[in-house]
Motif scaffolding. Structure first.
Motif, short mmCIF file in Angstrom:
data_model
loop_
_atom_site.label_atom_id
_atom_site.label_comp_id
_atom_site.label_asym_id
_atom_site.label_seq_id
_atom_site.Cartn_x
_atom_site.Cartn_y
_atom_site.Cartn_z
N ALA A 94 8.29 -7.78 10.23
CA ALA A 94 8.25 -8.24 8.88
C ALA A 94 6.75 -8.92 8.92
CB ALA A 94 9.20 -9.17 8.34
N SER A 95 5.98 -8.86 7.72
CA SER A 95 4.88 -9.57 7.28
C SER A 95 4.86 -10.12 5.89
CB SER A 95 3.54 -8.79 7.54
OG SER A 95 3.46 -8.27 8.73
N ILE A 96 4.21 -11.25 5.66
CA ILE A 96 4.15 -12.08 4.61
C ILE A 96 2.81 -12.11 4.08
CG2 ILE A 96 4.65 -14.35 3.37
CD1 ILE A 96 6.78 -14.63 5.75
N VAL A 97 2.37 -11.86 2.87
CA VAL A 97 1.03 -12.07 2.34
C VAL A 97 1.23 -13.08 1.24
CG1 VAL A 97 -0.87 -10.99 0.97
CG2 VAL A 97 0.50 -9.49 2.51
N LEU A 130 -3.54 -5.11 3.07
CA LEU A 130 -2.14 -4.32 3.04
C LEU A 130 -2.07 -2.92 3.83
CD1 LEU A 130 0.41 -5.31 1.59
CD2 LEU A 130 -0.13 -3.92 -0.33
N GLU A 131 -2.97 -2.11 3.72
CA GLU A 131 -3.09 -1.04 4.43
C GLU A 131 -2.88 -1.11 5.84
OE1 GLU A 131 -3.85 2.94 5.23
OE2 GLU A 131 -3.67 2.14 3.25
N GLU A 132 -3.57 -2.18 6.71
CA GLU A 132 -3.10 -2.59 7.96
C GLU A 132 -1.74 -2.92 8.28
OE1 GLU A 132 -7.31 -4.31 10.09
OE2 GLU A 132 -6.78 -5.11 8.13
N LEU A 133 -1.40 -3.82 7.45
CA LEU A 133 -0.20 -4.52 7.53
C LEU A 133 0.97 -3.31 7.41
CD1 LEU A 133 -0.08 -7.56 5.37
CD2 LEU A 133 -0.45 -7.30 7.87
N SER A 134 0.76 -2.31 6.76
CA SER A 134 1.75 -1.21 6.43
C SER A 134 1.91 -0.30 7.91
CB SER A 134 1.32 -0.24 5.17
OG SER A 134 0.27 0.46 5.48
N SER A 149 4.36 -2.86 9.97
CA SER A 149 5.48 -3.93 9.38
C SER A 149 6.52 -2.77 8.84
CB SER A 149 4.99 -4.69 8.18
OG SER A 149 4.04 -5.37 8.53
N ASP A 150 7.82 -2.99 8.95
CA ASP A 150 8.67 -2.17 8.14
C ASP A 150 9.05 -2.81 6.81
OD1 ASP A 150 9.59 -0.83 10.53
OD2 ASP A 150 10.60 -2.77 11.32
N VAL A 151 8.51 -4.05 6.52
CA VAL A 151 8.88 -4.74 5.29
C VAL A 151 7.60 -5.43 5.13
CG1 VAL A 151 10.30 -6.38 5.98
CG2 VAL A 151 10.39 -5.88 3.70
N ILE A 152 7.21 -5.87 3.85
CA ILE A 152 6.00 -6.78 3.51
C ILE A 152 6.38 -7.47 2.37
CG2 ILE A 152 3.59 -7.14 2.86
CD1 ILE A 152 2.88 -4.41 4.37
N ARG A 212 5.02 4.17 4.28
CA ARG A 212 5.14 3.61 5.51
C ARG A 212 6.08 2.40 5.83
NH1 ARG A 212 -0.52 5.29 5.72
NH2 ARG A 212 -1.11 3.28 4.87
N CYS A 213 6.17 1.53 4.71
CA CYS A 213 7.11 0.32 4.90
C CYS A 213 7.48 0.02 3.40
CB CYS A 213 6.32 -0.75 5.60
SG CYS A 213 4.96 -1.44 4.17
N LYS A 214 8.36 -1.05 3.29
CA LYS A 214 9.18 -1.18 2.27
C LYS A 214 8.40 -2.58 1.56
CE LYS A 214 13.85 0.05 3.48
NZ LYS A 214 14.01 0.95 2.25
N ILE A 215 8.14 -2.84 0.44
CA ILE A 215 7.58 -3.99 -0.33
C ILE A 215 8.49 -4.71 -0.85
CG2 ILE A 215 5.78 -4.66 -1.96
CD1 ILE A 215 4.52 -3.55 0.47
#
Length: 348
Positions: free
Chosen positions: A10-13, A67-71, A74-77, A97-100
């Motif tokens: 998971a990542s957090i913006v 966000l492009e890099e994070l995707s 990450s499985d979820v952002i 690629r991932c869930k938002i």
């Protein structure tokens, strides 16, 4: 479904705002989640512990990846951003690629015209139909398969949950509904402004954005869906000198022949088995939900005026934001729904 022993990434913006920070706190102890990136443009390359001393013991470093890099990582952002930004960043390729999980307002309203009337230009109109509204107790089936999830607003959570069953089952009049809400000042965010400094907040109590608060169309949309026809509500928010919490008091007229007992029976049918909704016999207080994912609900009937008085309490940063987002994550990835969520309020 993700295996229970597997950790998702998971990542957090927006990780250093109040909501983002609550997400860090919750996800850092979730047994099925690995925090891989904390994004903060303001504190790029700084240790989170240098920004908030409560994280001195961690090795989290803020970064500024897009966000492009994070995707790819990450499985979820989680997007904890001001309105208007998420819709400019999210696209179909990222969602492949991932869930938002969007904490802001950009995907909460289904009608782009309504969104742009109350907020600003929307930059991802093609994704609005796919976005799932993440009010967990009412939309669980759709949340399970969501790629793009709109986490509900704090005032809306405290209003929709108590009123939805009564409108869905046709127990109250759809006109004349009044929602009177009081919130702690953390709902205004961390950015400094004259209205949120201590000398302005302390020993003060005020109504604001009368007849114009941006959560109004969100409340109306989902209550209209419950009732089956378009309706409008009178919503008045207030700020009180406390850090966190929302107490909402709602007034509605029961239809002829509808008793208080039948109202309570309906609540029990909808919410009696829900882990994070507590149906109380006494009016709720914000301190009993502080730091938790609970929504406490109480209802009584003023027989003199034939008016239902419904009271709800939530923590605006938790059930009104971060912990509801974590509840949504648990549903989306097939984890036990209460995993990682505090069950006892913070006292004093």
């Amino acid at each position: 479904m993700i295996e229970k022993s597997t950790k998702i990434k998971a990542s957090i913006v927006g990780s250093t705002g109040y909501v983002g920070l609550e997400l860090v706190r919750l996800l850092s102890t979730h047994p099925n989640v690995e925090l891989v990136r904390l994004i903060s443009q303001s504190y790029d390359k700084k240790p989170l512990g240098d920004v908030y001393g409560s994280f001195f013991h961690t090795d989290y470093i803020c970064s500024s990846e897009d966000l492009e890099e994070l995707s790819h990582l990450s499985d979820v952002i989680f997007l904890a951003l001001p309105h208007g930004i998420s819709s400019a960043k999210v696209n179909a390729e990222i969602l492949s690629r991932c869930k938002i999980i969007d904490m802001g307002a950009d995907f909460r309203l289904s009608d782009v015209k309504v969104y742009e009337e109350w907020y600003c230009e929307h930059h991802a109109k093609d994704l609005l139909k796919e976005a799932v509204y993440g009010l967990c107790e009412l939309n669980r089936a759709n949340i399970k398969s969501a790629r793009l999830l709109a986490n509900p607003g704090c005032y809306t959570t405290s209003s929709i949950l108590p009123l939805y069953p009564l409108l869905k089952d046709g127990l109250i009049e759809s006109s004349g509904i009044i929602i009177d809400s009081k919130s702690g000042f953390s709902g205004a965010g961390r950015s400094a402004n004259a209205d949120s400094v201590f000398s302005e907040v302390n020993e003060n109590f005020k109504a604001y954005k009368l007849a114009s608060h941006r959560h109004t169309p969100e409340i109306e949309e989902h209550l209209s869906m419950a009732h089956g026809t378009a309706l409008k509500v009178l919503f008045t928010p207030h700020l009180v000198p406390m850090q966190r919490g929302i107490l909402s008091v709602m007034y509605a007229k029961p239809l002829s022949g509808v008793s208080l007992d039948s109202i309570k029976e309906t609540y029990d049918i909808y919410y009696g088995l829900e882990r994070f909704i507590r149906l109380l016999d006494t009016p709720p207080e914000t301190r009993w939900v502080k730091g938790t994912n609970y929504c406490d609900i109480y209802v009584t009937l003023d027989s003199r005026t034939n008016t239902l008085v419904i009271v709800s309490a939530i923590d605006n940063l938790m059930k009104g934001a971060a912990s509801q987002a974590l509840q949504n994550l648990n549903i989306m990835f097939g984890f036990e729904e209460s995993t990682g969520l505090p069950l006892i309020a913070q006292l004093p």
